[in-house]
Design a protein around this motif. Structure first.
Motif, short mmCIF file in Angstrom:
data_model
loop_
_atom_site.label_atom_id
_atom_site.label_comp_id
_atom_site.label_asym_id
_atom_site.label_seq_id
_atom_site.Cartn_x
_atom_site.Cartn_y
_atom_site.Cartn_z
N ASP A 23 -88.12 -12.06 66.77
CA ASP A 23 -86.81 -12.27 66.05
C ASP A 23 -87.05 -13.73 65.26
O ASP A 23 -86.20 -14.30 64.64
N GLY A 24 -88.37 -14.10 65.38
CA GLY A 24 -88.48 -15.33 64.51
C GLY A 24 -88.43 -16.59 65.15
O GLY A 24 -88.32 -17.61 64.85
N THR A 25 -87.88 -16.61 66.52
CA THR A 25 -87.70 -17.87 67.26
C THR A 25 -88.85 -17.99 68.53
O THR A 25 -88.84 -18.87 69.01
N ARG A 26 -89.65 -17.08 68.58
CA ARG A 26 -90.90 -17.34 69.69
C ARG A 26 -92.13 -16.91 68.97
O ARG A 26 -92.26 -16.19 68.02
N THR A 27 -93.18 -17.49 69.48
CA THR A 27 -94.41 -17.36 69.17
C THR A 27 -94.97 -15.95 69.77
O THR A 27 -94.39 -15.34 70.71
N VAL A 28 -96.08 -15.56 69.28
CA VAL A 28 -96.89 -14.26 69.98
C VAL A 28 -96.95 -14.51 71.44
O VAL A 28 -96.44 -13.50 72.19
N SER A 29 -97.50 -15.79 71.90
CA SER A 29 -97.67 -16.00 73.22
C SER A 29 -96.44 -15.98 74.10
O SER A 29 -96.22 -15.36 75.38
N GLU A 30 -95.42 -16.50 73.43
CA GLU A 30 -94.17 -16.40 74.19
C GLU A 30 -93.53 -15.07 74.25
O GLU A 30 -92.80 -14.68 75.49
N VAL A 31 -93.60 -14.37 73.30
CA VAL A 31 -93.44 -12.72 73.16
C VAL A 31 -93.87 -12.03 74.61
O VAL A 31 -93.26 -11.42 75.23
N ILE A 32 -95.09 -12.47 74.43
CA ILE A 32 -96.07 -11.70 75.64
C ILE A 32 -95.73 -12.29 76.98
O ILE A 32 -95.52 -11.40 77.87
N GLY A 33 -95.29 -13.44 76.89
CA GLY A 33 -95.03 -14.12 78.34
C GLY A 33 -93.62 -13.83 78.78
O GLY A 33 -93.36 -13.94 79.96
N HIS A 34 -92.84 -13.05 77.93
CA HIS A 34 -91.47 -12.80 78.37
C HIS A 34 -91.36 -11.46 78.82
O HIS A 34 -90.33 -10.64 78.78
N LEU A 35 -92.59 -10.50 78.64
CA LEU A 35 -92.44 -9.11 79.16
C LEU A 35 -92.05 -8.97 80.45
O LEU A 35 -92.08 -9.87 81.32
N PRO A 36 -91.36 -7.71 80.55
CA PRO A 36 -90.89 -7.38 81.86
C PRO A 36 -92.11 -7.42 82.84
O PRO A 36 -93.10 -7.02 82.47
N LEU A 37 -91.59 -7.84 84.19
CA LEU A 37 -92.77 -7.97 85.18
C LEU A 37 -93.41 -6.59 85.27
O LEU A 37 -92.95 -5.42 85.41
N GLY A 38 -94.79 -6.66 85.47
CA GLY A 38 -95.59 -5.47 85.68
C GLY A 38 -95.82 -4.73 84.39
O GLY A 38 -96.74 -4.04 84.42
N ALA A 39 -95.50 -5.08 83.06
CA ALA A 39 -95.72 -4.74 81.74
C ALA A 39 -97.32 -5.19 81.61
O ALA A 39 -97.57 -6.14 81.85
N PRO A 40 -97.85 -3.96 81.05
CA PRO A 40 -99.33 -4.61 80.60
C PRO A 40 -99.51 -5.41 79.60
O PRO A 40 -99.45 -4.97 78.21
N GLN A 41 -99.72 -6.56 79.58
CA GLN A 41 -99.94 -7.49 78.74
C GLN A 41 -101.11 -7.39 77.58
O GLN A 41 -100.82 -7.33 76.75
N GLN A 42 -102.14 -6.77 78.25
CA GLN A 42 -103.18 -6.38 77.48
C GLN A 42 -103.08 -5.64 76.19
O GLN A 42 -102.99 -5.57 74.98
#
Length: 199
Positions: A43-62
């Motif tokens: 939404d333009g308020t988070r960096t890519v790493s912040e978006v990845i960091g907020h994935l639901p628990l157990g989500a495949p980050q790679q």
């Protein structure tokens, strides 16, 4: 960079598969896990790493990172100023121009507005200012509002613009059919050429 989905897209989620990004110029199928979550987080308020960091628990980050990289590589994402009108950003996105470039380019423009008929040039002035274009009497580009492309007063406008080497755009904003253009400049045809063809 704090990316957001380019504003000309409508998102059509395909459960458990991905999403279809649809615009006037076509559609793109994007596949990947947690895509609906990713798209809502961009939404333009988070960096890519912040978006990845907020994935639901157990989500495949790679896998999610790969999906984001596909979105970035295919220019489906951009960094956009919140001050740039969304509809204007969507228009430029649809013709392949990123919002930041469009906003920067428009902010460098200054336009002289000439209203020959009293159409209410302030409405046109507001529309120009809303997209970041400066309006002043010393503008490097002139927009002329006239109800008739053969109005004799346009001869003087043409003469002055040629003398100043200032390009100008003729607009007929009234009637059933609105006319926009052409743009006249010292490098191309002038109003006299157009008038000769219209007479």
């Amino acid at each position: 960079m704090k990316p957001t989905l380019r504003p000309h897209y409508d998102i059509h989620a395909i459960p458990n598969e991905g999403a279809l990004l649809v615009s006037d110029n076509g559609s793109h199928l994007i596949e990947g896990p947690y895509l609906e979550y990713l798209l809502s987080s961009l939404d333009g308020t988070r960096t890519v790493s912040e978006v990845i960091g907020h994935l639901p628990l157990g989500a495949p980050q790679q896998a999610a990172t790969q999906t984001l990289n596909v979105l970035l590589a295919n220019r489906h994402l951009e960094s956009r100023s919140r001050s740039f009108p969304l509809q204007t950003a969507a228009f430029f996105a649809d013709i392949g121009v990123e919002s930041g470039i469009a906003e920067a380019t428009l902010s460098m423009l200054s336009v002289q507005l000439v209203d020959l008929e009293g159409f209410g040039g302030r409405h046109f002035e507001k529309a120009l200012k809303d997209v970041g274009i400066r309006v002043d009497n010393e503008g490097e580009f002139t927009v002329v509002l006239a109800s008739d492309y053969l109005d004799p007063r346009l001869e003087e406008v043409n003469r002055q613009c040629l003398k100043l080497r200032r390009p100008w755009l003729l607009v007929k904003p009234d009637g059933i059919n609105v006319w926009i253009g052409p743009v006249f400049s010292q490098h191309g045809s002038c109003w006299e050429c157009l008038a000769a063809r219209l007479r």
